[in-house]
Design an enzyme around this catalytic site. Structure first.
Site, PDB file in Angstrom:
ATOM      1  N   CYS A  81       0.797  -1.233   0.000  1.00  0.00           N
ATOM      2  CA  CYS A  81       0.000   0.000   0.000  1.00  0.00           C
ATOM      3  C   CYS A  81       0.825   1.276   0.000  1.00  0.00           C
ATOM      4  O   CYS A  81       0.491   2.234  -0.717  1.00  0.00           O
ATOM      5  CB  CYS A  81      -0.984   0.000   1.159  1.00  0.00           C
ATOM      6  SG  CYS A  81      -0.224   0.064   2.812  1.00  0.00           S
ATOM      7  N   HIS A 121      -2.631   0.638   7.158  1.00  0.00           N
ATOM      8  CA  HIS A 121      -2.929   0.657   5.728  1.00  0.00           C
ATOM      9  C   HIS A 121      -3.106   2.086   5.232  1.00  0.00           C
ATOM     10  O   HIS A 121      -3.907   2.849   5.773  1.00  0.00           O
ATOM     11  CB  HIS A 121      -4.199  -0.152   5.436  1.00  0.00           C
ATOM     12  CG  HIS A 121      -4.572  -0.190   4.000  1.00  0.00           C
ATOM     13  ND1 HIS A 121      -3.716  -0.624   3.010  1.00  0.00           N
ATOM     14  CD2 HIS A 121      -5.716   0.191   3.355  1.00  0.00           C
ATOM     15  CE1 HIS A 121      -4.315  -0.533   1.835  1.00  0.00           C
ATOM     16  NE2 HIS A 121      -5.524  -0.036   2.020  1.00  0.00           N
ATOM     17  N   ASP A 138      -7.866   3.801  -3.436  1.00  0.00           N
ATOM     18  CA  ASP A 138      -6.984   2.808  -2.826  1.00  0.00           C
ATOM     19  C   ASP A 138      -6.639   1.749  -3.864  1.00  0.00           C
ATOM     20  O   ASP A 138      -7.478   0.922  -4.218  1.00  0.00           O
ATOM     21  CB  ASP A 138      -7.668   2.166  -1.621  1.00  0.00           C
ATOM     22  CG  ASP A 138      -6.800   1.126  -0.933  1.00  0.00           C
ATOM     23  OD1 ASP A 138      -5.605   1.020  -1.270  1.00  0.00           O
ATOM     24  OD2 ASP A 138      -7.322   0.411  -0.044  1.00  0.00           O
TER      25      ASP A 138
END
Length: 290
Positions: A81, A121, A138
């Site tokens: 991420c 995250h 995302d």
């Protein structure tokens, strides 16, 4: 903006838009519109896979923009991420979007009654110039990655090219919101987004924990995935899960080392290196012992 504010205003690190767009196969407009955001958001997870191979090889993960670009764009690799959304953040800022980094607490596949995990995250809150609506972007959440931005403050069910999602308020006072995915009629929480922006430097400690701490699952298990317009492919160690665009299970099977190498190359889309083979054999052993 005053002279003092200008002097201390953050400057988004440069990114080679031509190289990035060639990498993801995008040749559309370069304007900060919702249509452009949606187009980029769908193409990125298809072209740039999620993977933690370098962590398992004992290589540190750098969040330096030049290192990320060399890996994800130049070398045809993927990442997790902080790399994925860090790259997207710079691309969107270069196009004129207003972008904030946010932090989320992962809930995906957590056992019932398990203690809360730390926030680990990275996600993005994106605004189109002239519009106050915030969009959750995302491209770095593995096998359940978004393929379209979601309206961050809408409670409605939101369709994406790869399944339906919704974002519900959890903490009205603090502003936390929980993202949920529709898994064949069952709503499953993916993560909980905290309010408030994070500076790029704020992710350094979380990134170090992710690639170096022995309790981080990225240090002892393979996680890789790619999401195309028609399918989701996810690897957990040597187990390959294939779902269609709706999220319905198509196939799930365990792979040999040779099969794992072929899937990483031909399905996930990674340029597999010869010196990965000992690691792949170890990963198969991990899967067999699980």
């Amino acid at each position: 903006m005053t002279k003092l504010e200008t002097a201390f205003a953050p400057v988004a690190p440069a990114v080679d838009l031509d190289a990035y767009f060639a990498r993801i196969g995008y040749d559309g407009p370069r304007e900060p519109t919702l249509a452009v955001l949606r187009a980029i958001h769908q193409k990125h997870p298809d072209a740039i896979p999620f993977e933690n191979i370098d962590v398992l090889l004992g290589r540190p993960i750098s969040l330096d923009p030049a290192a990320i670009d060399a890996k994800l764009i130049g070398a045809g690799r993927g990442g997790y991420c902080y790399e994925q959304n860090g790259l997207l953040k710079r691309v969107l800022a270069a196009l004129g979007f207003q972008v904030e980094g946010r932090m989320a607490r992962v809930l995906w596949m957590a056992p019932a009654g398990a203690p809360p995990r730390p926030r680990s995250h990275m996600v993005l809150a994106v605004r189109v110039p002239g519009d106050d609506a915030a969009w959750l972007a995302d491209v770095g959440f593995g096998g359940c990655v978004l393929t379209a931005p979601l309206a961050l403050f809408s409670d409605d069910v939101q369709a994406t090219p790869n399944g339906d999602f919704r974002i519900l308020p959890i903490d009205e006072l603090g502003g936390e919101r929980q993202v949920q995915a529709d898994l064949s009629g069952r709503w499953s929480p993916t993560y909980q987004v905290a309010s408030g922006a994070w500076a790029d430097v704020d992710y350094e400690q979380a990134n170090f924990y992710t690639y170096a701490h022995p309790s981080s699952h990225f240090t002892f298990s393979l996680t890789a995935g790619r999401t195309t317009p028609t399918a989701r492919y996810a690897l957990k160690n040597n187990r390959l899960t294939h779902r269609d665009a709706t999220g319905a299970l198509v196939d799930q099977r365990d792979l040999s080392a040779a099969e794992l190498e072929a899937v990483l190359r031909d399905v996930i889309g990674l340029p597999v290196e010869p010196d990965w083979r000992p690691l792949l054999e170890k990963i198969v052993a991990w899967g067999s012992a699980a």
